[in-house]
Motif scaffolding. Structure first.
Motif, PDB file in Angstrom:
ATOM      1  N   ASP A 204      39.711  13.350  18.318  1.00 26.28           N
ATOM      2  CA  ASP A 204      39.966  13.410  16.881  1.00 26.28           C
ATOM      3  C   ASP A 204      38.684  13.860  16.174  1.00 26.28           C
ATOM      4  O   ASP A 204      37.577  13.590  16.647  1.00 26.28           O
ATOM      5  N   TYR A 206      36.839  13.738  12.302  1.00 23.59           N
ATOM      6  CA  TYR A 206      36.883  13.120  10.979  1.00 23.59           C
ATOM      7  C   TYR A 206      35.819  13.718  10.068  1.00 23.59           C
ATOM      8  O   TYR A 206      34.730  14.096  10.523  1.00 23.59           O
ATOM      9  N   ASP A 235      40.213   1.547  11.846  1.00 22.38           N
ATOM     10  CA  ASP A 235      39.923   2.304  13.066  1.00 22.38           C
ATOM     11  C   ASP A 235      38.433   2.206  13.369  1.00 22.38           C
ATOM     12  O   ASP A 235      37.601   2.750  12.641  1.00 22.38           O
ATOM     13  N   ARG A 237      36.683   3.601  15.453  1.00 22.89           N
ATOM     14  CA  ARG A 237      35.999   4.836  15.842  1.00 22.89           C
ATOM     15  C   ARG A 237      35.389   5.549  14.643  1.00 22.89           C
ATOM     16  O   ARG A 237      34.553   6.428  14.800  1.00 22.89           O
ATOM     17  N   LYS A 238      35.825   5.195  13.443  1.00 20.90           N
ATOM     18  CA  LYS A 238      35.311   5.858  12.244  1.00 20.90           C
ATOM     19  C   LYS A 238      33.941   5.291  11.867  1.00 20.90           C
ATOM     20  O   LYS A 238      33.699   4.088  11.974  1.00 20.90           O
ATOM     21  N   PRO A 241      35.330   3.518   7.028  1.00 23.70           N
ATOM     22  CA  PRO A 241      36.791   3.429   6.960  1.00 23.70           C
ATOM     23  C   PRO A 241      37.428   4.488   6.073  1.00 23.70           C
ATOM     24  O   PRO A 241      38.609   4.807   6.239  1.00 23.70           O
ATOM     25  N   LYS A 248      43.752  15.995  14.783  1.00 23.06           N
ATOM     26  CA  LYS A 248      44.375  14.854  15.462  1.00 23.06           C
ATOM     27  C   LYS A 248      44.670  15.223  16.906  1.00 23.06           C
ATOM     28  O   LYS A 248      45.299  16.257  17.177  1.00 23.06           O
TER      29      LYS A 248
END
Length: 566
Positions: A204, A206, A235, A237-238, A241, A248
């Motif tokens: 992914d 971001y 999440d 992994r971020k 937030p 994706k």
């Protein structure tokens, strides 16, 4: 297709605007609370309390003014083109997984009026409106229906075009699909990663909002607001937030594309940034959409594009967008429109019972930035006004077609002189209303006086005998038709719309033409027998169903509003 409970819908597929008495009122609703500070991407500060300026004192309304969501001010429109001739406008399009609803009608009628006005002012407009044809909802609907995503989106794109054509909306210059721009989206994301504004994790990608400290310039939100609204499940992994997905990773049962981060598909927000850059360039004049898109969609677009192109948010920062323009919400019977409440109506459901230009006229009756309350009563009133408009125009054309040529009077009688002056003033008022932040209620209000004058020349003794009557009617007709065209209401020289309005009225009443003729004959017999109670009962019965009988007229009936509509 979308369904709602029959008890909720029934005959009352409904819609509403403010009443005609409010037609000329200016509306304006702040997009954020009035005390919310709004920080520019590069540190400027704007206060939302500056949102609505009701006074036009000192404004040159020979030029276009638009309310800019970024500054909360009504600003004179100046395109970025050095020659001042070319304009680039991008409006967010639909996600094509279902038939379009009345909220979509509101958006695209509003921006159709802006598109028309820009062209009326002599601008060379490139109008781009996208289709989101890859999305979670599309994938879910595709899996449920057994259709491929491509077949599903093709079907609803065609349906959308049909709906827009019915409403009289001009086709944009460009209509890119997200799936046609995936390579451009991937390249855009790669630039953001290279600049340090985005990061990859487990396939992914971001956007890192922390790399843009003033993220929130458009909506008035700041990072603290975002954190205060975090949900329990975050999440991990971020990095933050509030970071949002650009790419994706692939999931079972989803269409995917090959990327440097593995198989996957684009996120929603990145699509528009990439399509704008591909179709129009890195910076544009106008970006439009519904108020619900201000956050997060347009806020995230602004972040992505500002980071990628090194541009800013404000006029002196080579902004990604010069003018952010947003239309207000649609409510149904004063409630938010939603499928869960059973008050969700597609454009097609409404047009089954009401003429497309009735819905358009109703939408024009509220300022595009104001919320609009959609009720059956307002649709009924709009239908009545539209019929009156087209019937008056039809009757004037018939008189002019049969009238003998007349020599211009050296000195028009007062009635004619007043009509000629009214026609001239109305044209100026319409031009100024549209230049005043697309004040369509002002345009609709301007219709009343010329239409009344036209009817006076056709029905009153003084009007019928007035020297110069033909010239006055010609001038008034030209003005009214020009006004109609300015807001996308066609001339209807073949009288097709009048016939369609009558057919829709019979459909709402649950009558065929033969049924109605039988009722009229039954009433005539009651009148001949001097049974006036029965005659009145039959007349009132038809009136309650939206059919008004016209005794002594060449036209035996006309549609009338159902007065108990709510």
């Amino acid at each position: 297709t979308t369904t709602t409970t029959n008890a909720r819908r029934g005959l009352v597929v409904t819609a509403s605007t403010p009443s005609r008495t409010n037609a000329g009122r200016r509306h304006g609703t702040p997009l954020v609370r009035v005390d919310a500070p709004t920080r520019g991407v590069y540190g400027k500060s704007v206060t939302a309390s500056e949102d609505v300026e009701t006074s036009n004192e000192g404004r040159d309304l020979s030029r276009l003014w638009l309310t800019n969501t970024m500054t909360r001010k009504k600003e004179i429109f100046t395109p970025r083109d050095p020659a001042g001739k070319k304009v680039q406008m991008y409006v967010c399009g639909v996600t094509v997984y279902d038939y379009s609803h009345i909220g979509h009608a509101r958006v695209y009628v509003a921006f159709d009026v802006l598109y028309r006005q820009l062209m009326r002012l002599g601008y060379d407009v490139t109008y781009c409106r996208n289709f989101t044809d890859i999305d979670d909802k599309i994938i879910k609907r595709s899996n449920e229906s057994g259709e491929t995503c491509e077949a599903l989106t093709d079907k609803f794109i065609e349906a959308f075009h049909e709906d827009m054509a019915a409403l009289g909306c001009l086709r944009p210059t460009l209509e890119p699909r997200a799936t046609e721009c995936v390579d451009d989206i991937i390249a855009f994301i790669e630039r953001l990663i290279a600049k340090g504004n985005a990061y990859e994790t487990e396939g992914d990608v971001y956007f890192s909002v922390d790399t843009l400290p003033a993220y929130g310039a458009l909506s008035g939100r700041n990072q603290e607001d975002n954190r205060a609204g975090e949900r329990v499940a975050v999440d991990g992994r971020k990095k933050n937030p509030a970071d949002f997905a650009l790419w994706k990773t692939a999931k079972p049962g989803e269409p995917t594309w090959t990327s440097p981060w593995g198989e996957g598909r684009p996120g929603w927000h990145i699509e528009c940034s990439a399509m704008i850059e591909k179709m129009l360039g890195p910076t544009i004049d106008i970006h439009g959409g519904g108020q619900d898109l201000v956050f997060p969609h347009h806020e995230n677009e602004l972040a992505q594009s500002s980071a990628a192109c090194g541009c800013g948010a404000h006029a002196d920062e080579n902004p990604f967008v010069r003018y952010w323009v947003h239309n207000g919400f649609v409510k149904v019977d004063s409630e938010k429109m939603s499928k869960s409440l059973g008050n969700f109506f597609t454009i097609r459901e409404v047009l089954d019972k009401y003429h497309p230009f009735v819905l358009r006229f109703m939408l024009l009756g509220a300022h595009y930035r104001a919320p609009i309350n959609y009720t059956q009563r307002a649709l009924e009133e709009a239908s009545d006004r539209v019929y009156y408009l087209y019937q008056t125009v039809h009757d004037v054309r018939a008189i002019l077609r049969d009238a003998a040529a007349e020599e211009p009077a050296k000195k028009p009688v007062p009635l004619v002189a007043d009509a000629l002056k009214l026609a001239s003033e109305a044209e100026k008022q319409v031009s100024e209303a549209l230049n005043d932040d697309m004040n369509t209620p002002g345009v609709i209000a301007t219709l009343s006086a010329p239409l009344k004058s036209m009817n006076d020349f056709m029905t009153t003794k003084a009007g019928k005998k007035a020297v110069g009557r033909v010239g006055a009617l010609q001038s008034l007709l030209s003005t009214v038709e020009g006004l109609m065209e300015a807001v996308g209401m066609p001339k209807d020289e073949e009288n097709v719309i009048l016939a369609e309005l009558r057919a829709r009225a019979l459909h709402r009443a649950g009558l065929t033409e033969d049924d109605l003729l039988a009722k009229i004959e039954e009433r005539n017999k009651a009148r001949d027998a001097k049974d006036f109670a029965e005659s009145d009962r039959l007349r009132d019965e038809l009136s309650a169903r939206g059919v008004g009988l016209m005794d002594g007229s060449a036209v035996p009936w006309r549609p009338v509003p159902v007065i108990d509509a709510t």
